[in-house]
Design a protein around this motif. Structure first.
Motif, PDB file in Angstrom:
ATOM      1  N   GLY A  38       0.810  -1.211   0.000  1.00 49.35           N
ATOM      2  CA  GLY A  38       0.000   0.000   0.000  1.00 49.35           C
ATOM      3  C   GLY A  38       0.837   1.252   0.000  1.00 49.35           C
ATOM      4  N   THR A  39       0.309   2.297   0.648  1.00 49.27           N
ATOM      5  CA  THR A  39       0.983   3.599   0.717  1.00 49.27           C
ATOM      6  C   THR A  39       1.204   3.978   2.164  1.00 49.27           C
ATOM      7  OG1 THR A  39       0.135   4.397  -1.397  1.00 49.27           O
ATOM      8  CG2 THR A  39       0.743   6.062   0.216  1.00 49.27           C
ATOM      9  N   LEU A 268     -10.648  -1.410   2.047  1.00 55.83           N
ATOM     10  CA  LEU A 268      -9.521  -0.539   2.368  1.00 55.83           C
ATOM     11  C   LEU A 268      -9.068  -0.860   3.785  1.00 55.83           C
ATOM     12  CD1 LEU A 268      -7.702   2.005   1.819  1.00 55.83           C
ATOM     13  CD2 LEU A 268      -9.519   3.339   2.927  1.00 55.83           C
ATOM     14  N   PHE A 302      -2.110   2.887   4.301  1.00 55.07           N
ATOM     15  CA  PHE A 302      -3.361   2.591   3.603  1.00 55.07           C
ATOM     16  C   PHE A 302      -3.087   1.516   2.552  1.00 55.07           C
ATOM     17  CE2 PHE A 302      -3.896   6.770   5.326  1.00 55.07           C
ATOM     18  CZ  PHE A 302      -5.259   6.965   5.531  1.00 55.07           C
ATOM     19  N   ILE A 307      -5.551   2.335  -4.002  1.00 55.43           N
ATOM     20  CA  ILE A 307      -4.368   2.847  -3.298  1.00 55.43           C
ATOM     21  C   ILE A 307      -3.105   2.334  -3.996  1.00 55.43           C
ATOM     22  CG2 ILE A 307      -3.130   2.956  -1.112  1.00 55.43           C
ATOM     23  CD1 ILE A 307      -5.885   4.335  -1.099  1.00 55.43           C
ATOM     24  N   TYR A 329     -13.024   9.056   0.884  1.00 58.37           N
ATOM     25  CA  TYR A 329     -12.852   7.771   0.210  1.00 58.37           C
ATOM     26  C   TYR A 329     -14.203   7.079   0.017  1.00 58.37           C
ATOM     27  CZ  TYR A 329     -11.070   3.068  -0.804  1.00 58.37           C
ATOM     28  OH  TYR A 329     -10.812   1.857  -1.393  1.00 58.37           O
ATOM     29  N   LEU A 347      -3.095  10.591  -1.684  1.00 60.94           N
ATOM     30  CA  LEU A 347      -3.029   9.134  -1.746  1.00 60.94           C
ATOM     31  C   LEU A 347      -3.183   8.615  -3.171  1.00 60.94           C
ATOM     32  CD1 LEU A 347      -5.103   7.929   1.347  1.00 60.94           C
ATOM     33  CD2 LEU A 347      -2.819   7.142   0.752  1.00 60.94           C
TER      34      LEU A 347
END
Length: 490
Positions: A38-39, A268, A302, A307, A329, A347
């Protein structure tokens, strides 16, 4: 079809404890896998280095002076935050989501809108006699079971959900410190102790605010560690990583269940901690009253639909940003009163590698009562400025601002405060003006707040934690608490 959201929270987990944030001692397993898939935000900060104030802030996207949850136990009462303050659970419930919360609450009413699932201790024996196991570890076993059971049930597929797995560990480190206040015991394997951090020693302690020099007088666990040896500190770090490893396995169980239930592709996952842990930086343990990176910087990751994978975003952000980001989101309307920023554009835009917020603020008042020293952190650019409103010295009634200033680009370990460095006078002025402007724009009463503690009891020894003698404010508070108040809150 709306995506689900699963928030996984650890209590007292520093970003610096994880491999994805640069720690080479702890593999971090599932937590680091989330970062790889993810980030990750590299400089995410909680808004108070204490459980209840931090949690009330991120569930509402409001500062502590607005929630009025500014300690863990204000005047031995538990007032709920005002009904006029919007909570994340309320917004998602109104938006048609199932809102489920499992585990630690500690919320002062900021979890309004969630169905709160009660958890119970599941006691297990110690595997290593020197590793304390307490309520945090026992409750996490139950929380993990209830989260995984629910994710595997048909109910999780009935309608989109916002679910929270709120785990206690590595908070168990607090009980470890208390048990070992007279010196640590060797582990079954004492050969793999982590090294002390580079910023363990603080050669310029005399230039730090007096409140920091005497933090042991306010901070019970720091008082317990005041006379530890370097070996004791290394064992404490070993125990801290043991608790991280325990909760990491539970995070892995939750994520494995999410995948097995075929919910992973439309969920998510957000991973964070409510605050950090001292990790022996500057000789500090647990959290409490300081704004150093180890206590305040937390993981924020996230992973899920939309993402980007394997991405890192620099620049300061705060947990106040959680609520507006998740509402965006989910396609839910923004709450005008929210203090946080919507991070979703950053993001989703892979061309942006910096959050670009002008500043982040964190607050401190007291842990319980009896040792109030109001403090603020103002984090901007590459700098961190902290200010405490304290008596000029213990024999004076005059109150002044006691300050720190750090250039985190050059001094990430905050080993040298720049308050007296003429070369940084312009930066210091910018920091002072920035904090003042924030207070004016938000109504934060910091500059009119006053310290309050019994100066006949505290700060009677030489400066420095290792010189501690006499009582600690939390112990005094415990002696005066109601008899029916649970001791574990201390």
């Amino acid at each position: 079809m709306q995506n689900n959201i699963l928030i996984i929270i650890c209590d007292q987990l520093s970003a610096q404890a994880l491999q994805s944030y640069g720690n080479h001692y702890n593999s971090g397993g599932a937590m680091n896998q989330l970062a790889a898939e993810g980030t990750l935000f590299e400089q995410a900060y909680c808004n108070a280095p204490l459980c209840q104030p931090s949690r009330a802030s991120f569930w509402t996207s409001r500062y502590t002076f607005e929630t009025q949850v500014d300690t863990n136990l204000r005047q031995l009462s538990f007032p709920h935050i005002a009904d006029t303050i919007s909570t994340l659970g309320e917004v998602f419930q109104a938006g048609g989501y199932q809102t489920m919360h499992f585990g630690k609450e500690h919320d002062y009413g900021s979890l309004r809108g969630f169905t709160l699932v009660e958890n119970k201790e599941r006691v297990i024996p110690r595997e290593d006699p020197a590793i304390n196991l307490a309520y945090e570890t026992f409750l996490d076993i139950d929380t993990t079971t209830k989260v995984t059971d629910w994710l595997a049930s048909p109910q999780a597929k009935d309608q989109p959900f916002l679910a929270v797995a709120d785990l206690q560990n590595p908070h168990n480190i607090c009980n470890y410190i208390g048990e070992n206040q007279n010196g640590s015991k060797p582990f079954l394997d004492d050969s793999q102790l982590p090294p002390l951090p580079d910023n363990f020693d603080t050669p310029d302690m005399a230039n730090r605010p007096e409140y920091i020099q005497y933090l042991c007088c306010a901070h019970r666990r720091l008082m317990h560690a005041a006379h530890w040896s370097r070996l004791d500190y290394r064992r404490y770090l070993y125990a801290y990583h043991d608790y991280i490893n325990r909760v990491e396995k539970q995070v892995a169980q939750i994520l494995d269940t999410l995948a097995a239930a075929r919910l992973e592709e439309n969920t998510l996952v957000v991973f964070l901690a409510d605050h950090g842990e001292g990790m022996a930086a500057h000789g500090l343990v647990t959290k409490y009253g300081n704004f150093y990176e180890e206590s305040l910087r937390v993981p924020l990751i996230f992973r899920g639909p939309g993402i980007p994978v394997g991405r890192r975003i620099s620049g300061p952000v705060s947990l106040l940003d959680l609520k507006p980001t998740l509402q965006s989101y989910a396609g839910l309307a923004a709450t005008a009163e929210d203090r946080g920023h919507n991070l979703l554009p950053v993001l989703l835009d892979e061309s942006v590698d910096q959050a670009g917020q002008p500043y982040v603020v964190a607050s401190w008042i007291d842990e319980f009562s009896g040792y109030t020293v109001p403090g603020r952190m103002y984090r901007f650019g590459q700098y961190k400025y902290t200010a405490y409103r304290d008596f000029i010295h213990r024999d004076s009634d005059e109150v002044s601002i006691h300050e720190e200033l750090y250039d985190l680009a050059k001094d990430p370990g905050e080993q040298c405060t720049l308050i007296l460095d003429e070369a940084y006078s312009a930066v210091l002025e910018q920091a002072r003006n920035g904090l003042a402007a924030y207070c004016t724009s938000t109504g934060d009463p910091f500059y009119s707040s006053l310290p309050d503690y019994d100066r006949s009891l505290y700060r009677l020894h030489k400066p420095g934690f290792s010189n501690h003698e006499g009582p600690c404010a939390v112990d005094v508070h415990i002696l005066n608490r109601p008899k029916n108040y649970a001791a574990r809150n201390f």
